[in-house]
Motif scaffolding. Sequence first.
Motif, PDB file in Angstrom:
ATOM      1  N   VAL A 486       0.840  -1.197   0.000  1.00  0.00           N
ATOM      2  CA  VAL A 486       0.000   0.000   0.000  1.00  0.00           C
ATOM      3  C   VAL A 486       0.873   1.244   0.000  1.00  0.00           C
ATOM      4  CG1 VAL A 486      -1.907  -1.140   1.168  1.00  0.00           C
ATOM      5  CG2 VAL A 486      -0.175   0.061   2.525  1.00  0.00           C
ATOM      6  N   THR A 487       0.275   2.337  -0.410  1.00  0.00           N
ATOM      7  CA  THR A 487       0.997   3.607  -0.459  1.00  0.00           C
ATOM      8  C   THR A 487       0.044   4.758  -0.182  1.00  0.00           C
ATOM      9  OG1 THR A 487       2.272   5.118  -1.882  1.00  0.00           O
ATOM     10  CG2 THR A 487       0.644   3.713  -2.965  1.00  0.00           C
ATOM     11  N   SER A 488       0.596   5.823   0.355  1.00  0.00           N
ATOM     12  CA  SER A 488      -0.188   7.034   0.617  1.00  0.00           C
ATOM     13  C   SER A 488      -0.351   7.892  -0.627  1.00  0.00           C
ATOM     14  CB  SER A 488       0.484   7.858   1.715  1.00  0.00           C
ATOM     15  OG  SER A 488       1.805   8.210   1.327  1.00  0.00           O
ATOM     16  N   MET A 489       0.364   7.593  -1.701  1.00  0.00           N
ATOM     17  CA  MET A 489       0.322   8.451  -2.887  1.00  0.00           C
ATOM     18  C   MET A 489      -1.112   8.582  -3.403  1.00  0.00           C
ATOM     19  SD  MET A 489       3.824   7.684  -5.001  1.00  0.00           S
ATOM     20  CE  MET A 489       3.303   6.098  -5.643  1.00  0.00           C
ATOM     21  N   ALA A 490      -1.495   9.820  -3.725  1.00  0.00           N
ATOM     22  CA  ALA A 490      -2.890  10.098  -4.065  1.00  0.00           C
ATOM     23  C   ALA A 490      -3.005  11.147  -5.167  1.00  0.00           C
ATOM     24  CB  ALA A 490      -3.656  10.548  -2.821  1.00  0.00           C
ATOM     25  N   PRO A 491      -2.522  10.836  -6.385  1.00  0.00           N
ATOM     26  CA  PRO A 491      -2.778  11.780  -7.483  1.00  0.00           C
ATOM     27  C   PRO A 491      -4.279  11.951  -7.652  1.00  0.00           C
ATOM     28  CG  PRO A 491      -2.071   9.647  -8.334  1.00  0.00           C
ATOM     29  CD  PRO A 491      -1.866   9.612  -6.844  1.00  0.00           C
ATOM     30  N   THR A 492      -4.702  13.176  -7.962  1.00  0.00           N
ATOM     31  CA  THR A 492      -6.117  13.532  -7.864  1.00  0.00           C
ATOM     32  C   THR A 492      -6.550  14.387  -9.042  1.00  0.00           C
ATOM     33  OG1 THR A 492      -5.950  13.505  -5.441  1.00  0.00           O
ATOM     34  CG2 THR A 492      -7.824  14.681  -6.393  1.00  0.00           C
ATOM     35  N   MET A 493      -7.780  14.156  -9.513  1.00  0.00           N
ATOM     36  CA  MET A 493      -8.422  15.042 -10.478  1.00  0.00           C
ATOM     37  C   MET A 493      -9.801  15.404  -9.953  1.00  0.00           C
ATOM     38  SD  MET A 493      -7.417  13.720 -14.291  1.00  0.00           S
ATOM     39  CE  MET A 493      -5.691  13.705 -14.842  1.00  0.00           C
ATOM     40  N   VAL A 494     -10.212  16.648 -10.200  1.00  0.00           N
ATOM     41  CA  VAL A 494     -11.490  17.153  -9.708  1.00  0.00           C
ATOM     42  C   VAL A 494     -12.313  17.654 -10.888  1.00  0.00           C
ATOM     43  CG1 VAL A 494     -12.645  18.782  -8.167  1.00  0.00           C
ATOM     44  CG2 VAL A 494     -10.396  17.847  -7.543  1.00  0.00           C
ATOM     45  N   PHE A 495     -13.609  17.291 -10.895  1.00  0.00           N
ATOM     46  CA  PHE A 495     -14.513  17.674 -11.972  1.00  0.00           C
ATOM     47  C   PHE A 495     -15.692  18.440 -11.394  1.00  0.00           C
ATOM     48  CE2 PHE A 495     -12.211  13.887 -13.089  1.00  0.00           C
ATOM     49  CZ  PHE A 495     -11.810  14.108 -14.408  1.00  0.00           C
ATOM     50  N   ASP A 496     -16.201  19.410 -12.174  1.00  0.00           N
ATOM     51  CA  ASP A 496     -17.367  20.150 -11.704  1.00  0.00           C
ATOM     52  C   ASP A 496     -18.640  19.399 -12.064  1.00  0.00           C
ATOM     53  OD1 ASP A 496     -17.876  20.642 -14.404  1.00  0.00           O
ATOM     54  OD2 ASP A 496     -17.229  22.737 -14.334  1.00  0.00           O
ATOM     55  N   ASP A 497     -19.788  20.010 -11.778  1.00  0.00           N
ATOM     56  CA  ASP A 497     -21.061  19.313 -11.984  1.00  0.00           C
ATOM     57  C   ASP A 497     -21.424  19.168 -13.457  1.00  0.00           C
ATOM     58  OD1 ASP A 497     -21.507  21.995 -12.378  1.00  0.00           O
ATOM     59  OD2 ASP A 497     -22.988  22.210 -10.774  1.00  0.00           O
ATOM     60  N   LYS A 498     -20.634  19.764 -14.340  1.00  0.00           N
ATOM     61  CA  LYS A 498     -20.837  19.590 -15.774  1.00  0.00           C
ATOM     62  C   LYS A 498     -19.855  18.587 -16.375  1.00  0.00           C
ATOM     63  CE  LYS A 498     -22.571  24.319 -16.312  1.00  0.00           C
ATOM     64  NZ  LYS A 498     -22.353  25.642 -16.979  1.00  0.00           N
ATOM     65  N   GLY A 499     -19.028  17.977 -15.514  1.00  0.00           N
ATOM     66  CA  GLY A 499     -18.053  17.007 -15.988  1.00  0.00           C
ATOM     67  C   GLY A 499     -16.783  17.607 -16.526  1.00  0.00           C
ATOM     68  N   GLN A 500     -16.563  18.899 -16.270  1.00  0.00           N
ATOM     69  CA  GLN A 500     -15.362  19.573 -16.737  1.00  0.00           C
ATOM     70  C   GLN A 500     -14.245  19.448 -15.704  1.00  0.00           C
ATOM     71  OE1 GLN A 500     -14.559  23.802 -18.845  1.00  0.00           O
ATOM     72  NE2 GLN A 500     -15.340  24.013 -16.769  1.00  0.00           N
ATOM     73  N   LEU A 501     -13.038  19.082 -16.162  1.00  0.00           N
ATOM     74  CA  LEU A 501     -11.890  19.022 -15.262  1.00  0.00           C
ATOM     75  C   LEU A 501     -11.571  20.416 -14.767  1.00  0.00           C
ATOM     76  CD1 LEU A 501      -9.492  17.321 -14.086  1.00  0.00           C
ATOM     77  CD2 LEU A 501      -8.213  17.968 -16.143  1.00  0.00           C
ATOM     78  N   ILE A 502     -11.507  20.586 -13.454  1.00  0.00           N
ATOM     79  CA  ILE A 502     -11.244  21.928 -12.920  1.00  0.00           C
ATOM     80  C   ILE A 502     -10.000  21.991 -12.024  1.00  0.00           C
ATOM     81  CG2 ILE A 502     -13.626  22.720 -13.133  1.00  0.00           C
ATOM     82  CD1 ILE A 502     -12.503  22.080  -9.680  1.00  0.00           C
ATOM     83  N   SER A 503      -9.451  20.846 -11.628  1.00  0.00           N
ATOM     84  CA  SER A 503      -8.215  20.872 -10.851  1.00  0.00           C
ATOM     85  C   SER A 503      -7.569  19.499 -10.901  1.00  0.00           C
ATOM     86  CB  SER A 503      -8.483  21.264  -9.394  1.00  0.00           C
ATOM     87  OG  SER A 503      -7.267  21.393  -8.663  1.00  0.00           O
ATOM     88  N   LEU A 504      -6.239  19.490 -10.774  1.00  0.00           N
ATOM     89  CA  LEU A 504      -5.504  18.232 -10.721  1.00  0.00           C
ATOM     90  C   LEU A 504      -4.194  18.457  -9.991  1.00  0.00           C
ATOM     91  CD1 LEU A 504      -3.738  17.518 -14.126  1.00  0.00           C
ATOM     92  CD2 LEU A 504      -5.118  19.559 -13.785  1.00  0.00           C
ATOM     93  N   GLY A 505      -3.693  17.388  -9.373  1.00  0.00           N
ATOM     94  CA  GLY A 505      -2.426  17.497  -8.660  1.00  0.00           C
ATOM     95  C   GLY A 505      -2.248  16.354  -7.684  1.00  0.00           C
ATOM     96  N   GLY A 506      -1.466  16.620  -6.664  1.00  0.00           N
ATOM     97  CA  GLY A 506      -1.131  15.627  -5.656  1.00  0.00           C
ATOM     98  C   GLY A 506       0.029  16.137  -4.834  1.00  0.00           C
ATOM     99  N   SER A 507       0.684  15.228  -4.132  1.00  0.00           N
ATOM    100  CA  SER A 507       1.771  15.665  -3.261  1.00  0.00           C
ATOM    101  C   SER A 507       2.756  14.542  -2.992  1.00  0.00           C
ATOM    102  CB  SER A 507       1.219  16.164  -1.923  1.00  0.00           C
ATOM    103  OG  SER A 507       2.255  16.711  -1.117  1.00  0.00           O
ATOM    104  N   ALA A 508       3.951  14.943  -2.649  1.00  0.00           N
ATOM    105  CA  ALA A 508       4.931  14.079  -2.005  1.00  0.00           C
ATOM    106  C   ALA A 508       4.817  14.286  -0.502  1.00  0.00           C
ATOM    107  CB  ALA A 508       6.330  14.438  -2.488  1.00  0.00           C
ATOM    108  N   GLY A 509       5.552  13.468   0.276  1.00  0.00           N
ATOM    109  CA  GLY A 509       5.598  13.748   1.698  1.00  0.00           C
ATOM    110  C   GLY A 509       5.249  12.616   2.632  1.00  0.00           C
ATOM    111  N   GLY A 510       5.353  11.375   2.181  1.00  0.00           N
ATOM    112  CA  GLY A 510       5.129  10.244   3.069  1.00  0.00           C
ATOM    113  C   GLY A 510       3.674  10.060   3.430  1.00  0.00           C
ATOM    114  N   GLY A 511       3.432   9.476   4.620  1.00  0.00           N
ATOM    115  CA  GLY A 511       2.073   9.212   5.051  1.00  0.00           C
ATOM    116  C   GLY A 511       1.226  10.464   5.120  1.00  0.00           C
ATOM    117  N   GLN A 512       1.860  11.611   5.321  1.00  0.00           N
ATOM    118  CA  GLN A 512       1.136  12.882   5.419  1.00  0.00           C
ATOM    119  C   GLN A 512       0.567  13.353   4.088  1.00  0.00           C
ATOM    120  OE1 GLN A 512       4.144  12.244   6.679  1.00  0.00           O
ATOM    121  NE2 GLN A 512       4.349  13.042   8.758  1.00  0.00           N
ATOM    122  N   ILE A 513       0.908  12.662   2.987  1.00  0.00           N
ATOM    123  CA  ILE A 513       0.360  13.029   1.679  1.00  0.00           C
ATOM    124  C   ILE A 513      -1.157  13.174   1.745  1.00  0.00           C
ATOM    125  CG2 ILE A 513      -0.134  12.084  -0.616  1.00  0.00           C
ATOM    126  CD1 ILE A 513       2.750  11.060  -0.694  1.00  0.00           C
TER     127      ILE A 513
END
Length: 608
Positions: A486-513
């Motif tokens: 298992v891993t804490s890594m959590a790349p993420t994408m966010v979509f609005d209510d119309k299905g449009q991509l509005i944010s993306l990203g993630g983080s380094a930093g161990g369990g605190q990710i």
Amino acid sequence: MKRHRFHLTFNLTKVKALQGKLWQALPVQIGLCIGLALASISSAAQVAYLDLTQNSASVAVTTAHPLATEAALKMLQQGGSATDAAIAAQLMLGLVEPQSSGLGGGSFFMHWHAGQKALTSFDGLAAAPQRVTESLTTDVDGSRLPSAQMSRGGRSAGVPGTLPLLAKVHAQFGKLPWASLFTPTIEAASKGFPMPAYMHQILKAPGSTEAHPDLLHLYFDDSQKVKAIGSPIVNLDYAQILQKIASQGPSAVWTGDQGAAFMASLQKGYKPSLMALDDLKNYKVEERQALCGPYLRYKVCVMAPPSFGGVVVLQMLQMIEAKTANTNHSSNDSHATHFNQPEFAHIYAEAGKLAQSDRQRYVADPGYFQVPAKALVANNYLKQRAQLIQEQTLPNYSAGQPLLASQADLSLNTSPAAPSSDATSQLAVVDAAGNAVTMTTTNNLNFGSRLLTQGYILNNALTNFASNPKPGEVSPNKMESGKRPVTSMAPTMVFDDKGQLISLGGSAGGGQIVDYVSANLIRMLALDQTPVEALSQGHISTAIPQRVQLEKGTAAAQLAEPLQAKGHKVEVVPMNSGMGFLKRSANGWIGAADPRRDGAAWGFNPTP
């Protein structure tokens, strides 16, 4: 309008007035030495890129190092896809940020196809070899091994997945020739790049010379002192293996002299690896369905297990929303989601503790353990979990029951999960067609196994498996042949209510990710902050069991006393995150890289 030709050394202290409260980030030295003229700063670096912390652009990149951001933008300027750019960035990160990621590590990769409105995710985590023992601290004869010595060296290395992942996603989404993606990094490795501030900070720690014998010829001078920031670093071995991979593909790693060199490196350390060349040849990148859940009016999508990071992020967001549901979420006048409010910080911490208990019990490699992933992030279940949060801390934080069928197992104790990666890197890209990539990539701990082969670092991912379980303990994350920890890594994408991509990203930093990602999504979505505003603020984390961590030197540290009054065990510590986020604005994309590291978020607007 601010543009960047290249980053030079400077000290950055960001002070942002947010919602009437000053939040001060840590002073961070980023970039490169003033006046340093190395050939790695190519003519393409003279192209003016837009600084996404102050401007918007239709093509956008954020990575953990300016040279990696530049390499990605070069591919995009040549008409390449977001995937081409991400590959070029990862190859460069393996050179300029080798402590965090590279060809010897593992990665998660999420891809958004704007035209088809299709989200695809790929699991390229480092895996256990076919030959394994009961745990990393169990030898082949069944005897116990010391955990400290086993955390580094050959036995700690998993079968790397990053290079096979890069090849797979290029075949599926790449536009430029494979070999062309290697050119910027081969040039920088051959001609030299400046010693980065962040790597220098890690290597100057006491004991580094003794701890990193494989690295002395690259990063230390003749007196065995780490080279100064800005000093030229040449890595010809890395340039050579990249040239072979560029022409031959991933098989260059395990064939001929390269395969022999790889296996020789794995024999070093307290115990040699049990890995074989066939493990490299037979590695399989797993395509997985992204895990999605609601938050406010958005749909947040993350990596599915074996990422526990994605599960925790979705659980935290939904529990926090449920607990603050009766409060206006306006970014102008609501205190419901303000991290400087002790009441909200308490809710945030309690949600994190509850989510951690669930992930410890239920999350593992789904090829080896039945993970109730969708049930764990179901909104009704998390509304019930949120009702557990009170004005004071709970006496205990037991795993919930997302599925009735799992109740019988809850009487068993759960074997503690191993601490997750400390050294990781994050990148995000949006190309001219609106296609997007978010990728989190890791060698696990800083410099992984501390073994170097052909100019790149080998991971120590097997430390992420659970330690030896006791009789009667459930151990979903125990080590098994071919399994991924298992891993804490959590790349993420966010979509609005119309299905449009509005944010993306993630983080380094161990369990605190999980906390870094969750908090920044709250700041950007609930409070409508820009990435640079969100990433500059102090951290709160519950990743370490039975305590709440607050980031030293930031306003978050001021929460210590009120959180202690609510029953939390608090410690104020440095928290070296490595975030990177892009966010859609009215005129394109804005973004930021974590000010605690060397990163850069740049973009451009293609000419018609």
